[in-house]
Design a protein around this motif. Structure first.
Motif, mmCIF file in Angstrom:
data_model
loop_
_atom_site.group_PDB
_atom_site.id
_atom_site.type_symbol
_atom_site.label_atom_id
_atom_site.label_comp_id
_atom_site.label_asym_id
_atom_site.label_seq_id
_atom_site.Cartn_x
_atom_site.Cartn_y
_atom_site.Cartn_z
ATOM 1 N N UNK A 157 0.459 -1.568 -0.043
ATOM 2 C CA UNK A 157 -0.053 -0.024 -0.077
ATOM 3 C C UNK A 157 0.686 1.234 -0.207
ATOM 4 N N UNK A 158 1.625 1.221 1.611
ATOM 5 C CA UNK A 158 2.784 2.182 0.595
ATOM 6 C C UNK A 158 3.694 2.268 -0.447
ATOM 7 N N UNK A 159 4.033 1.871 -0.888
ATOM 8 C CA UNK A 159 4.798 1.877 -2.703
ATOM 9 C C UNK A 159 3.752 2.395 -3.682
ATOM 10 N N UNK A 160 1.701 1.502 -3.608
ATOM 11 C CA UNK A 160 1.413 2.533 -4.638
ATOM 12 C C UNK A 160 0.229 3.652 -4.118
ATOM 13 N N UNK A 161 0.856 4.058 -2.544
ATOM 14 C CA UNK A 161 0.487 5.503 -2.246
ATOM 15 C C UNK A 161 1.784 5.870 -2.957
ATOM 16 N N UNK A 162 3.116 5.765 -3.011
ATOM 17 C CA UNK A 162 4.293 7.283 -3.407
ATOM 18 C C UNK A 162 3.969 7.089 -4.997
ATOM 19 N N UNK A 163 3.587 6.131 -5.242
ATOM 20 C CA UNK A 163 3.645 6.078 -7.182
ATOM 21 C C UNK A 163 2.763 7.084 -7.872
ATOM 22 N N UNK A 164 1.475 6.946 -6.976
ATOM 23 C CA UNK A 164 0.543 7.583 -7.438
ATOM 24 C C UNK A 164 0.588 9.138 -7.322
ATOM 25 N N UNK A 165 1.186 9.430 -5.737
ATOM 26 C CA UNK A 165 2.054 10.426 -4.953
ATOM 27 C C UNK A 165 2.903 11.561 -6.322
ATOM 28 N N UNK A 166 3.973 10.557 -7.128
ATOM 29 C CA UNK A 166 4.592 10.993 -8.354
ATOM 30 C C UNK A 166 3.750 11.175 -8.883
ATOM 31 N N UNK A 167 2.844 10.663 -9.663
ATOM 32 C CA UNK A 167 2.514 11.336 -10.679
ATOM 33 C C UNK A 167 1.130 11.775 -10.354
ATOM 34 N N UNK A 168 0.363 11.898 -9.753
ATOM 35 C CA UNK A 168 -0.128 13.456 -9.674
ATOM 36 C C UNK A 168 0.231 15.184 -8.918
ATOM 37 N N UNK A 169 -0.740 15.700 -9.734
ATOM 38 C CA UNK A 169 -0.431 17.078 -8.815
ATOM 39 C C UNK A 169 -0.296 17.435 -6.665
ATOM 40 N N UNK A 170 -0.995 16.842 -6.620
ATOM 41 C CA UNK A 170 -0.916 17.211 -5.177
ATOM 42 C C UNK A 170 -0.630 16.196 -4.208
ATOM 43 N N UNK A 171 -0.952 15.881 -3.464
ATOM 44 C CA UNK A 171 -1.431 14.724 -2.160
ATOM 45 C C UNK A 171 -2.613 14.054 -2.161
ATOM 46 N N UNK A 172 -3.858 14.555 -2.415
ATOM 47 C CA UNK A 172 -4.542 13.908 -2.389
ATOM 48 C C UNK A 172 -5.264 12.874 -3.697
ATOM 49 N N UNK A 173 -5.885 11.528 -2.957
ATOM 50 C CA UNK A 173 -6.399 10.619 -3.836
ATOM 51 C C UNK A 173 -7.392 9.994 -3.605
ATOM 52 N N UNK A 174 -8.665 9.935 -4.862
ATOM 53 C CA UNK A 174 -9.352 8.985 -4.726
ATOM 54 C C UNK A 174 -9.257 8.509 -5.410
ATOM 55 N N UNK A 175 -9.995 7.575 -4.099
ATOM 56 C CA UNK A 175 -9.489 5.821 -4.276
ATOM 57 C C UNK A 175 -10.354 5.089 -3.402
ATOM 58 N N UNK A 176 -11.008 4.438 -3.648
ATOM 59 C CA UNK A 176 -12.110 3.652 -2.363
ATOM 60 C C UNK A 176 -11.331 2.195 -1.684
ATOM 61 N N UNK A 177 -11.143 1.182 -0.706
ATOM 62 C CA UNK A 177 -10.466 0.473 -0.568
ATOM 63 C C UNK A 177 -10.789 -0.703 -1.530
#
Length: 256
Positions: A157-177
Protein backbone atom coordinates in the motif's frame (compact mmCIF):
# COMPACT_ATOMS: atom_id res chain seq x y z
CA UNK A 1 -2.77 27.41 -24.40
CA UNK A 2 -2.79 27.77 -20.61
CA UNK A 3 -0.84 25.47 -18.28
CA UNK A 4 -3.90 23.55 -17.13
CA UNK A 5 -4.70 22.48 -20.70
CA UNK A 6 -1.19 21.93 -22.03
CA UNK A 7 0.15 18.66 -23.48
CA UNK A 8 3.40 19.54 -21.73
CA UNK A 9 1.85 18.43 -18.44
CA UNK A 10 2.88 14.97 -19.66
CA UNK A 11 6.60 14.27 -19.22
CA UNK A 12 7.09 12.43 -22.53
CA UNK A 13 5.49 15.23 -24.50
CA UNK A 14 7.23 17.89 -22.40
CA UNK A 15 10.75 16.65 -23.22
CA UNK A 16 10.19 16.14 -26.96
CA UNK A 17 11.95 18.60 -29.25
CA UNK A 18 9.59 21.41 -30.22
CA UNK A 19 9.57 20.39 -33.89
CA UNK A 20 8.47 16.84 -33.13
CA UNK A 21 5.93 17.93 -30.51
CA UNK A 22 4.44 20.34 -33.05
CA UNK A 23 3.89 17.40 -35.42
CA UNK A 24 1.73 15.71 -32.77
CA UNK A 25 -0.15 18.68 -31.29
CA UNK A 26 -2.72 19.06 -34.12
CA UNK A 27 -3.78 15.44 -33.55
CA UNK A 28 -3.92 15.47 -29.73
CA UNK A 29 -7.39 15.49 -28.15
CA UNK A 30 -7.89 16.50 -24.50
CA UNK A 31 -10.26 14.05 -22.76
CA UNK A 32 -11.59 13.73 -19.22
CA UNK A 33 -11.19 10.17 -17.96
CA UNK A 34 -13.57 9.32 -15.09
CA UNK A 35 -12.73 6.92 -12.29
CA UNK A 36 -13.32 3.33 -13.34
CA UNK A 37 -13.38 3.90 -17.11
CA UNK A 38 -11.79 1.13 -19.16
CA UNK A 39 -9.53 2.40 -21.94
CA UNK A 40 -8.98 -1.02 -23.48
CA UNK A 41 -9.70 -4.65 -22.67
CA UNK A 42 -7.44 -7.67 -22.99
CA UNK A 43 -6.93 -8.63 -26.62
CA UNK A 44 -8.50 -5.48 -28.06
CA UNK A 45 -6.89 -3.56 -30.87
CA UNK A 46 -5.31 -0.29 -29.76
CA UNK A 47 -7.17 2.48 -31.62
CA UNK A 48 -5.79 5.28 -29.41
CA UNK A 49 -2.81 5.87 -27.18
CA UNK A 50 -3.13 8.16 -24.17
CA UNK A 51 -0.71 10.64 -22.60
CA UNK A 52 -2.05 11.19 -19.05
CA UNK A 53 -1.67 14.63 -17.52
CA UNK A 54 -3.69 14.59 -14.26
CA UNK A 55 -5.14 11.05 -14.21
CA UNK A 56 -3.67 7.66 -13.31
CA UNK A 57 -4.32 4.51 -15.33
CA UNK A 58 -3.63 1.01 -14.03
CA UNK A 59 -2.79 -2.03 -16.11
CA UNK A 60 -4.70 -4.93 -14.55
CA UNK A 61 -4.62 -8.65 -15.25
CA UNK A 62 -7.78 -10.68 -14.62
CA UNK A 63 -7.72 -14.42 -14.11
CA UNK A 64 -10.43 -16.76 -15.43
CA UNK A 65 -12.17 -16.77 -12.04
CA UNK A 66 -12.35 -12.96 -11.98
CA UNK A 67 -9.48 -12.26 -9.57
CA UNK A 68 -7.32 -9.31 -10.53
CA UNK A 69 -3.99 -7.71 -9.75
CA UNK A 70 -2.23 -4.53 -10.78
CA UNK A 71 0.67 -4.87 -13.19
CA UNK A 72 1.68 -1.21 -13.40
CA UNK A 73 0.38 2.32 -12.91
CA UNK A 74 0.82 5.06 -15.50
CA UNK A 75 0.42 8.78 -14.95
CA UNK A 76 1.92 11.98 -16.28
CA UNK A 77 5.31 10.30 -16.65
CA UNK A 78 4.19 8.01 -19.45
CA UNK A 79 1.91 6.69 -22.13
CA UNK A 80 -0.93 4.16 -22.16
CA UNK A 81 -0.63 1.84 -25.15
CA UNK A 82 3.12 1.21 -25.32
CA UNK A 83 2.47 -2.21 -26.95
CA UNK A 84 1.69 -0.37 -30.17
CA UNK A 85 5.37 0.55 -30.54
CA UNK A 86 6.65 -2.91 -29.64
CA UNK A 87 5.01 -4.57 -32.64
CA UNK A 88 2.07 -6.14 -30.82
CA UNK A 89 -0.89 -3.86 -31.32
CA UNK A 90 -2.89 -5.57 -28.54
CA UNK A 91 -2.41 -6.21 -24.81
CA UNK A 92 -3.24 -9.14 -22.54
CA UNK A 93 -4.40 -6.85 -19.74
CA UNK A 94 -7.05 -4.22 -19.05
CA UNK A 95 -6.25 -0.51 -18.79
CA UNK A 96 -8.53 1.18 -16.26
CA UNK A 97 -8.63 4.70 -14.83
CA UNK A 98 -7.96 4.54 -11.08
CA UNK A 99 -7.65 8.28 -10.45
CA UNK A 100 -9.91 10.61 -12.41
CA UNK A 101 -8.34 13.34 -14.46
CA UNK A 102 -7.30 14.46 -17.92
CA UNK A 103 -5.22 12.93 -20.67
CA UNK A 104 -4.42 13.64 -24.28
CA UNK A 105 -5.28 10.91 -26.73
CA UNK A 106 -4.18 10.45 -30.31
CA UNK A 107 -5.12 7.96 -33.01
CA UNK A 108 -2.74 5.03 -32.89
CA UNK A 109 -1.77 5.13 -36.56
CA UNK A 110 -0.85 8.82 -36.34
CA UNK A 111 1.54 8.50 -33.43
CA UNK A 112 2.97 5.27 -34.89
CA UNK A 113 3.69 7.18 -38.09
CA UNK A 114 5.71 9.74 -36.11
CA UNK A 115 7.44 6.95 -34.16
CA UNK A 116 8.61 5.37 -37.43
CA UNK A 117 9.43 8.64 -39.18
CA UNK A 118 13.16 7.86 -39.29
CA UNK A 119 14.99 4.54 -39.22
CA UNK A 120 18.33 3.20 -38.08
CA UNK A 121 20.76 5.76 -36.71
CA UNK A 122 18.44 8.58 -37.71
CA UNK A 123 15.61 7.42 -35.46
CA UNK A 124 13.70 10.38 -34.06
CA UNK A 125 13.47 11.62 -30.49
CA UNK A 126 10.06 10.02 -29.94
CA UNK A 127 11.43 6.64 -31.01
CA UNK A 128 14.28 6.72 -28.48
CA UNK A 129 12.12 8.22 -25.73
CA UNK A 130 9.39 5.57 -25.95
CA UNK A 131 11.86 2.69 -26.04
CA UNK A 132 13.50 3.98 -22.84
CA UNK A 133 10.07 4.42 -21.28
CA UNK A 134 9.16 0.85 -22.24
CA UNK A 135 12.23 -0.45 -20.40
CA UNK A 136 11.38 1.61 -17.30
CA UNK A 137 7.80 0.32 -17.40
CA UNK A 138 9.04 -3.27 -17.61
CA UNK A 139 11.06 -2.62 -14.44
CA UNK A 140 7.92 -1.41 -12.66
CA UNK A 141 5.99 -4.48 -13.82
CA UNK A 142 8.65 -6.96 -12.70
CA UNK A 143 9.14 -5.19 -9.36
CA UNK A 144 5.38 -5.20 -8.74
CA UNK A 145 5.46 -8.98 -9.13
CA UNK A 146 8.25 -9.25 -6.56
CA UNK A 147 6.44 -6.89 -4.18
CA UNK A 148 3.13 -8.76 -4.37
CA UNK A 149 4.88 -12.05 -3.64
CA UNK A 150 7.30 -11.11 -0.87
CA UNK A 151 6.11 -7.97 0.95
CA UNK A 152 3.30 -7.18 3.36
CA UNK A 153 0.04 -5.54 2.34
CA UNK A 154 1.06 -2.45 4.32
CA UNK A 155 4.33 -2.18 2.35
CA UNK A 156 2.47 -2.73 -0.92
CA UNK A 157 0.00 0.00 0.00
CA UNK A 158 2.85 2.39 0.81
CA UNK A 159 4.46 1.59 -2.55
CA UNK A 160 1.20 2.18 -4.39
CA UNK A 161 0.56 5.48 -2.59
CA UNK A 162 4.05 6.78 -3.34
CA UNK A 163 3.84 5.79 -7.01
CA UNK A 164 0.49 7.60 -7.18
CA UNK A 165 1.88 10.74 -5.51
CA UNK A 166 4.68 10.83 -8.08
CA UNK A 167 2.02 11.00 -10.80
CA UNK A 168 -0.44 13.47 -9.27
CA UNK A 169 -0.27 17.26 -8.79
CA UNK A 170 -1.08 17.13 -5.04
CA UNK A 171 -1.34 14.90 -1.97
CA UNK A 172 -4.97 13.82 -2.46
CA UNK A 173 -5.94 10.49 -3.99
CA UNK A 174 -9.55 9.53 -4.76
CA UNK A 175 -9.69 5.77 -4.41
CA UNK A 176 -11.96 3.28 -2.65
CA UNK A 177 -10.56 0.47 -0.55
CA UNK A 178 -12.36 -2.00 -2.84
CA UNK A 179 -10.45 -0.70 -5.85
CA UNK A 180 -7.13 -0.69 -3.99
CA UNK A 181 -7.77 -4.30 -2.96
CA UNK A 182 -8.56 -5.18 -6.57
CA UNK A 183 -5.32 -3.61 -7.73
CA UNK A 184 -3.15 -5.25 -5.09
CA UNK A 185 -4.91 -8.59 -5.47
CA UNK A 186 -5.76 -8.87 -1.76
CA UNK A 187 -8.87 -8.94 0.41
CA UNK A 188 -10.59 -5.63 1.18
CA UNK A 189 -10.20 -6.33 4.90
CA UNK A 190 -6.42 -6.47 4.45
CA UNK A 191 -6.42 -3.01 2.86
CA UNK A 192 -8.67 -1.67 5.63
CA UNK A 193 -6.23 -2.96 8.25
CA UNK A 194 -3.16 -1.57 6.45
CA UNK A 195 -4.78 1.83 5.84
CA UNK A 196 -5.89 1.95 9.48
CA UNK A 197 -2.32 1.44 10.69
CA UNK A 198 -1.05 4.23 8.43
CA UNK A 199 -3.82 6.53 9.62
CA UNK A 200 -3.08 5.79 13.28
CA UNK A 201 0.57 6.62 12.62
CA UNK A 202 -0.49 10.00 11.20
CA UNK A 203 0.84 9.19 7.73
CA UNK A 204 -2.47 9.38 5.87
CA UNK A 205 -6.04 10.46 6.41
CA UNK A 206 -8.69 8.23 4.83
CA UNK A 207 -12.37 9.11 4.56
CA UNK A 208 -14.94 7.58 2.20
CA UNK A 209 -12.75 6.85 -0.77
CA UNK A 210 -10.53 9.89 -0.33
CA UNK A 211 -6.92 9.53 0.82
CA UNK A 212 -4.80 12.50 1.85
CA UNK A 213 -1.11 11.83 2.42
CA UNK A 214 -0.06 13.83 5.47
CA UNK A 215 3.51 12.61 5.84
CA UNK A 216 5.32 11.49 2.70
CA UNK A 217 8.55 10.85 4.62
CA UNK A 218 6.57 8.56 6.89
CA UNK A 219 5.44 6.56 3.85
CA UNK A 220 8.98 6.36 2.54
CA UNK A 221 10.18 5.10 5.92
CA UNK A 222 7.73 2.18 5.83
CA UNK A 223 7.80 1.22 2.16
CA UNK A 224 9.81 -1.76 0.90
CA UNK A 225 12.76 -1.39 -1.48
CA UNK A 226 10.55 -1.92 -4.53
CA UNK A 227 9.51 1.73 -4.71
CA UNK A 228 13.09 3.01 -4.81
CA UNK A 229 14.12 0.38 -7.37
CA UNK A 230 11.40 1.59 -9.73
CA UNK A 231 12.05 5.28 -9.08
CA UNK A 232 15.79 4.87 -9.62
CA UNK A 233 15.31 3.05 -12.91
CA UNK A 234 12.92 5.71 -14.20
CA UNK A 235 15.45 8.34 -13.17
CA UNK A 236 18.28 6.50 -14.94
CA UNK A 237 16.40 5.94 -18.20
CA UNK A 238 14.42 9.20 -18.19
CA UNK A 239 16.71 11.55 -16.22
CA UNK A 240 14.72 14.72 -16.81
CA UNK A 241 11.70 13.09 -15.15
CA UNK A 242 13.00 14.02 -11.70
CA UNK A 243 15.52 16.73 -12.65
CA UNK A 244 12.91 18.92 -14.38
CA UNK A 245 9.27 18.27 -13.43
CA UNK A 246 6.55 18.66 -16.09
CA UNK A 247 5.07 22.06 -16.80
CA UNK A 248 2.40 21.92 -14.08
CA UNK A 249 4.95 21.17 -11.35
CA UNK A 250 7.18 23.99 -12.50
CA UNK A 251 4.24 26.37 -12.51
CA UNK A 252 3.27 25.37 -8.96
CA UNK A 253 6.84 25.88 -7.76
CA UNK A 254 7.04 29.35 -9.28
CA UNK A 255 3.72 30.39 -7.76
CA UNK A 256 4.49 29.06 -4.28
Amino acid sequence: MNDLASPRQNYLLDVLPVAQLNCLIPHLELVLLPLGETLYESGCQLDYVYFPTTCIVAKLYFTENGASTEIAVIGNEGIVGIALFMGGGTMINRAMVVSEGYAYRIRAHLVLQEFNRFGGRRSGALHHLLLRYAQALLTQMSQTTVCNRHHSVEQQLCRWLLLSLDRLPGNDITMTQELIAQMLGVRRESVTDAAGKLQQAGVINYQRGHITVLDRLGLEAQVCECYQVVKSEFGRLLPALYAVPPLTSRSRAMSA
